[in-house]
Write a protein that holds these residues in place. Structure first.
Motif: not given
Length: 302
Positions: A229-241, A284-286, A264-270
């Protein structure tokens, strides 16, 4: 995000443009109004995951700083992906504040777990506000479970180490850390497992994989694809996979943003791909979930 950061199941199916994959998601029955995340499969259908620690009265336990405590639970996986018969993970080694996000050797002999920097009974150099994370390894003892946990020798108490994942061949341990060689707030590293409780030097996976932002929750699959997971630029949410394939020289290619509905537009992880290569879990907390963080079971349909 966290320090480690019975309703009808939500089922979503969608087609994916880049890989022509079709995912079906299921918000599993285990989820409630609290936080569940970070499923890892061990063997024989046994899985481990993290959630708030709940006392006998059904209330979430808190530490001396009034912070909610996370701990590890385990349960059995059904054919439909639900997790049942859950129990809090117990060991003779009791951790002070939190324990979370575990990883296992392929044979299940060793368990790696994210913990706080201190344990009950230790003589501490720092006060009780210390919250750095470290990875500890326990071994499976027949009839007793996982015990004899010890911190990995390369874990420097000044920094955090967490989210362990063992490579399919058992040669490397992947993890997240903020040690000085990190390019961002947290990077993904790996360390060679030498045996006899010895490890090599932590190796940063490089600027192609690690960004100036946070990289977290690595998982290395049987086909040597790294998911994280990362919150890097050009993602679509908070944390993206993201996923990145291992190259013949052992390095990783350019990470690929995973498609909806995995992201999703929320945090996606693990993200965790099960041994069949066709199903797994992520958290996810979507919108539309049951609690703070929910565990989703997915199948790849083609």
């Amino acid at each position: 995000m966290k320090p480690y950061l019975l309703t009808l199941a939500l089922v979503i199916a969608t087609s994916v443009n880049s890989q022509n994959e079709t995912y079906t998601l299921k918000n599993i029955s285990l989820n409630d109004e609290l936080s569940q995340y970070g499923v890892v499969h061990v063997n024989d259908g046994i899985v481990y995951y993290s959630r708030y620690k709940v006392n006998s009265f059904g209330s979430v336990e808190r530490n001396s700083g009034n912070q909610q405590i996370f701990t590890v639970y385990h349960g059995e996986m059904t054919e439909s992906g639900d997790i049942i018969n859950t129990k809090e993970f117990k060991s003779s080694d009791r951790f002070v504040f939190n324990s979370s996000t575990a990883g296992f050797s392929k044979d299940g002999k060793y368990m790696y777990v994210t913990t706080n920097e201190k344990k009950r009974g230790d003589v501490y150099k720092y006060d009780d506000k210390t919250r750095n994370l470290r990875i500890e390894r326990g071994e499976y003892v027949e009839g007793k479970g996982y015990m004899n946990f010890k911190p990995l020798h390369f874990c420097d108490e000044r920094y955090s180490y967490g989210h362990p994942s063992v490579s399919p061949d058992g040669k490397y341990l992947y993890f997240t850390s903020n040690i000085p060689s990190a390019k961002g707030p947290t990077d993904i590293f790996r360390v060679e497992i030498l045996g006899n409780d010895k490890y090599g030097k932590p190796e940063n996976l490089g600027v192609k994989l690690n960004s100036p932002r946070k990289e977290m929750f690595p998982f290395i699959s049987a086909d040597n694809t790294l998911y994280f997971s990362s919150d890097r630029a050009k993602g679509i949410g908070g944390l993206d996979l993201y996923r990145a394939e291992m190259q013949p020289d052992g390095t990783f290619g350019t990470p690929e943003l995973m498609p909806a509905p995995i992201n999703s537009e929320a945090d996606d992880m693990c993200f965790e791909l099960l041994p069949d290569g066709k199903s797994g879990y992520f958290s996810s907390n979507r919108e539309g979930g049951k609690g703070e963080d929910d565990i989703y079971y997915f199948t790849i349909n083609n």
